[in-house]
Design a protein around this motif. Structure first.
Motif, PDB file in Angstrom:
ATOM      1  N   LEU A  19       0.825  -1.205   0.000  1.00 61.08           N
ATOM      2  CA  LEU A  19       0.000   0.000   0.000  1.00 61.08           C
ATOM      3  C   LEU A  19       0.861   1.257   0.000  1.00 61.08           C
ATOM      4  CD1 LEU A  19      -2.937   0.965   0.061  1.00 61.08           C
ATOM      5  CD2 LEU A  19      -2.845   0.836   2.558  1.00 61.08           C
ATOM      6  N   LEU A  20       1.956   1.218   0.735  1.00 56.23           N
ATOM      7  CA  LEU A  20       2.895   2.343   0.766  1.00 56.23           C
ATOM      8  C   LEU A  20       3.438   2.628  -0.627  1.00 56.23           C
ATOM      9  CD1 LEU A  20       4.829   4.340   2.241  1.00 56.23           C
ATOM     10  CD2 LEU A  20       6.342   2.387   2.604  1.00 56.23           C
ATOM     11  N   ARG A  21       3.833   1.590  -1.324  1.00 55.72           N
ATOM     12  CA  ARG A  21       4.370   1.751  -2.679  1.00 55.72           C
ATOM     13  C   ARG A  21       3.323   2.336  -3.619  1.00 55.72           C
ATOM     14  NH1 ARG A  21       5.405  -2.449  -7.106  1.00 55.72           N
ATOM     15  NH2 ARG A  21       6.898  -1.374  -8.421  1.00 55.72           N
ATOM     16  N   GLN A  22       2.122   1.764  -3.583  1.00 57.31           N
ATOM     17  CA  GLN A  22       1.061   2.207  -4.490  1.00 57.31           C
ATOM     18  C   GLN A  22       0.645   3.656  -4.200  1.00 57.31           C
ATOM     19  OE1 GLN A  22      -2.621   2.342  -3.605  1.00 57.31           O
ATOM     20  NE2 GLN A  22      -3.073   2.969  -5.678  1.00 57.31           N
ATOM     21  N   GLN A  23       0.428   3.991  -2.933  1.00 55.45           N
ATOM     22  CA  GLN A  23       0.002   5.347  -2.577  1.00 55.45           C
ATOM     23  C   GLN A  23       1.119   6.363  -2.773  1.00 55.45           C
ATOM     24  OE1 GLN A  23      -3.143   6.533  -1.638  1.00 55.45           O
ATOM     25  NE2 GLN A  23      -3.605   4.543  -2.535  1.00 55.45           N
ATOM     26  N   GLY A  24       2.344   5.951  -2.509  1.00 49.38           N
ATOM     27  CA  GLY A  24       3.479   6.854  -2.720  1.00 49.38           C
ATOM     28  C   GLY A  24       3.652   7.217  -4.182  1.00 49.38           C
ATOM     29  N   LEU A  25       3.561   6.224  -5.058  1.00 49.51           N
ATOM     30  CA  LEU A  25       3.680   6.501  -6.495  1.00 49.51           C
ATOM     31  C   LEU A  25       2.522   7.358  -6.992  1.00 49.51           C
ATOM     32  CD1 LEU A  25       4.935   3.056  -7.854  1.00 49.51           C
ATOM     33  CD2 LEU A  25       6.203   5.206  -7.732  1.00 49.51           C
ATOM     34  N   SER A  26       1.322   7.082  -6.515  1.00 48.79           N
ATOM     35  CA  SER A  26       0.156   7.862  -6.916  1.00 48.79           C
ATOM     36  C   SER A  26       0.316   9.328  -6.510  1.00 48.79           C
ATOM     37  CB  SER A  26      -1.098   7.264  -6.275  1.00 48.79           C
ATOM     38  OG  SER A  26      -2.210   8.091  -6.486  1.00 48.79           O
ATOM     39  N   THR A  27       0.773   9.554  -5.303  1.00 49.20           N
ATOM     40  CA  THR A  27       0.966  10.927  -4.818  1.00 49.20           C
ATOM     41  C   THR A  27       2.094  11.612  -5.578  1.00 49.20           C
ATOM     42  OG1 THR A  27       0.164  10.250  -2.642  1.00 49.20           O
ATOM     43  CG2 THR A  27       1.384  12.315  -2.751  1.00 49.20           C
ATOM     44  N   LEU A  28       3.143  10.879  -5.871  1.00 46.24           N
ATOM     45  CA  LEU A  28       4.259  11.439  -6.642  1.00 46.24           C
ATOM     46  C   LEU A  28       3.806  11.860  -8.040  1.00 46.24           C
ATOM     47  CD1 LEU A  28       7.288  12.074  -6.836  1.00 46.24           C
ATOM     48  CD2 LEU A  28       7.621   9.725  -7.623  1.00 46.24           C
ATOM     49  N   ARG A  35       0.753  12.721  -8.948  1.00 46.39           N
ATOM     50  CA  ARG A  35      -0.097  13.915  -8.817  1.00 46.39           C
ATOM     51  C   ARG A  35       0.743  15.162  -8.581  1.00 46.39           C
ATOM     52  NH1 ARG A  35      -3.098  11.155  -4.985  1.00 46.39           N
ATOM     53  NH2 ARG A  35      -2.556  12.792  -3.524  1.00 46.39           N
ATOM     54  N   ALA A  36       1.816  15.030  -7.802  1.00 41.77           N
ATOM     55  CA  ALA A  36       2.703  16.167  -7.550  1.00 41.77           C
ATOM     56  C   ALA A  36       3.397  16.604  -8.841  1.00 41.77           C
ATOM     57  CB  ALA A  36       3.738  15.802  -6.487  1.00 41.77           C
ATOM     58  N   ARG A  43       0.983  18.564 -10.999  1.00 41.44           N
ATOM     59  CA  ARG A  43       0.822  19.942 -10.516  1.00 41.44           C
ATOM     60  C   ARG A  43       2.020  20.803 -10.888  1.00 41.44           C
ATOM     61  NH1 ARG A  43      -2.712  21.884  -6.118  1.00 41.44           N
ATOM     62  NH2 ARG A  43      -4.420  20.418  -6.110  1.00 41.44           N
ATOM     63  N   LEU A  44       3.211  20.238 -10.760  1.00 43.28           N
ATOM     64  CA  LEU A  44       4.406  20.990 -11.131  1.00 43.28           C
ATOM     65  C   LEU A  44       4.413  21.311 -12.619  1.00 43.28           C
ATOM     66  CD1 LEU A  44       7.142  19.210  -8.986  1.00 43.28           C
ATOM     67  CD2 LEU A  44       6.345  21.575  -8.762  1.00 43.28           C
ATOM     68  N   GLN A  45       3.950  20.375 -13.453  1.00 45.32           N
ATOM     69  CA  GLN A  45       3.880  20.631 -14.892  1.00 45.32           C
ATOM     70  C   GLN A  45       2.868  21.728 -15.205  1.00 45.32           C
ATOM     71  OE1 GLN A  45       3.107  16.751 -16.508  1.00 45.32           O
ATOM     72  NE2 GLN A  45       5.284  16.241 -16.677  1.00 45.32           N
ATOM     73  N   MET A  46       1.847  21.863 -14.366  1.00 44.29           N
ATOM     74  CA  MET A  46       0.858  22.927 -14.548  1.00 44.29           C
ATOM     75  C   MET A  46       1.302  24.212 -13.842  1.00 44.29           C
ATOM     76  SD  MET A  46      -2.724  20.741 -14.327  1.00 44.29           S
ATOM     77  CE  MET A  46      -2.947  21.175 -12.660  1.00 44.29           C
ATOM     78  N   GLU A  47       2.560  24.220 -13.387  1.00 45.28           N
ATOM     79  CA  GLU A  47       3.167  25.350 -12.691  1.00 45.28           C
ATOM     80  C   GLU A  47       2.402  25.721 -11.421  1.00 45.28           C
ATOM     81  OE1 GLU A  47       3.820  28.535 -15.415  1.00 45.28           O
ATOM     82  OE2 GLU A  47       5.200  27.367 -16.629  1.00 45.28           O
ATOM     83  N   GLU A  48       1.957  24.704 -10.703  1.00 46.94           N
ATOM     84  CA  GLU A  48       1.304  24.891  -9.417  1.00 46.94           C
ATOM     85  C   GLU A  48       2.183  24.278  -8.339  1.00 46.94           C
ATOM     86  OE1 GLU A  48      -2.499  23.050  -9.600  1.00 46.94           O
ATOM     87  OE2 GLU A  48      -3.285  24.458 -11.071  1.00 46.94           O
ATOM     88  N   ILE A  49       2.050  24.782  -7.136  1.00 48.56           N
ATOM     89  CA  ILE A  49       2.791  24.228  -6.012  1.00 48.56           C
ATOM     90  C   ILE A  49       2.024  23.023  -5.481  1.00 48.56           C
ATOM     91  CG2 ILE A  49       3.628  24.667  -3.677  1.00 48.56           C
ATOM     92  CD1 ILE A  49       3.953  27.606  -4.504  1.00 48.56           C
ATOM     93  N   PRO A  50       2.656  21.855  -5.405  1.00 49.45           N
ATOM     94  CA  PRO A  50       1.954  20.646  -4.951  1.00 49.45           C
ATOM     95  C   PRO A  50       1.902  20.539  -3.427  1.00 49.45           C
ATOM     96  CG  PRO A  50       4.158  20.082  -5.618  1.00 49.45           C
ATOM     97  CD  PRO A  50       3.991  21.561  -5.890  1.00 49.45           C
ATOM     98  N   GLN A  84      -0.618  20.112  -1.266  1.00 48.56           N
ATOM     99  CA  GLN A  84      -1.427  18.991  -0.779  1.00 48.56           C
ATOM    100  C   GLN A  84      -0.649  17.682  -0.898  1.00 48.56           C
ATOM    101  OE1 GLN A  84      -4.660  19.117   0.363  1.00 48.56           O
ATOM    102  NE2 GLN A  84      -5.039  16.929   0.501  1.00 48.56           N
ATOM    103  N   GLU A  85       0.012  17.484  -2.013  1.00 44.03           N
ATOM    104  CA  GLU A  85       0.739  16.250  -2.258  1.00 44.03           C
ATOM    105  C   GLU A  85       1.959  16.113  -1.342  1.00 44.03           C
ATOM    106  OE1 GLU A  85      -0.467  18.236  -4.614  1.00 44.03           O
ATOM    107  OE2 GLU A  85      -1.965  16.903  -5.492  1.00 44.03           O
ATOM    108  N   VAL A  86       2.599  17.230  -1.034  1.00 47.04           N
ATOM    109  CA  VAL A  86       3.751  17.187  -0.134  1.00 47.04           C
ATOM    110  C   VAL A  86       3.306  16.764   1.264  1.00 47.04           C
ATOM    111  CG1 VAL A  86       5.489  18.614   1.039  1.00 47.04           C
ATOM    112  CG2 VAL A  86       5.145  18.845  -1.425  1.00 47.04           C
TER     113      VAL A  86
END
Length: 138
Positions: A45-54, A56-57, A60-67, A69-71
């Motif tokens: 679960l750690l691996r799956q959720q960590g990759l998912s959050t990464l 999403r972050a 957000r960075l590609q959209m020039e937004e500060i991530p 929530q993801e941090v």
């Protein structure tokens, strides 16, 4: 500082007490098997959720937004993963709560007002910056 020290003393004592109680009900081998199983499931679960959050972050960075929530979610995921690798049922319960998206987002929402994070995509205004629009007419 005192509460942190108390936490480091109280949590292991409570964990040992719970492990003894559970072990006396279902047996030592089953108790150990459950503790190992929760660690294995937790790592997956750690691996799956960590990759998912990464991912999403990165979006957000590609959209020039500060991530932001993801941090914060990433910190919860790391903390939850550490708790799941710690033997015990109490730490497993808190660890799974940190890793499961629904409960993690609820905890993050409750924590976010206490954390000052600047979530604007622009630089802070200063006296030399003029806001406006620009159009080129050729």
């Amino acid at each position: 500082m005192r509460s942190l020290l108390l936490l480091f003393v109280a949590v292991p004592i409570v964990e040992i007490w719970i492990l003894i109680k559970v072990g006396s009900q279902i047996g030592a081998l089953f108790t150990i098997a459950v503790v190992i199983l929760t660690a294995v499931v937790g790592v997956g679960l750690l691996r799956q959720q960590g990759l998912s959050t990464l991912l999403r972050a990165r979006q957000r960075l590609q959209m020039e937004e500060i991530p932001a929530q993801e941090v914060i979610e990433g910190l919860f995921i790391a903390f939850g993963g550490a708790l799941l690798l710690t033997p015990g049922f109490l730490t497993d319960a808190v660890g799974f709560a940190c890793l499961l998206p629904v409960s993690r987002r609820l905890m993050v929402r409750r924590l976010q007002p206490r954390v000052a994070v600047w979530q604007s995509t622009r630089r802070p205004p200063d006296s030399r910056t003029l806001e406006g629009e620009f159009k080129r007419h050729d």
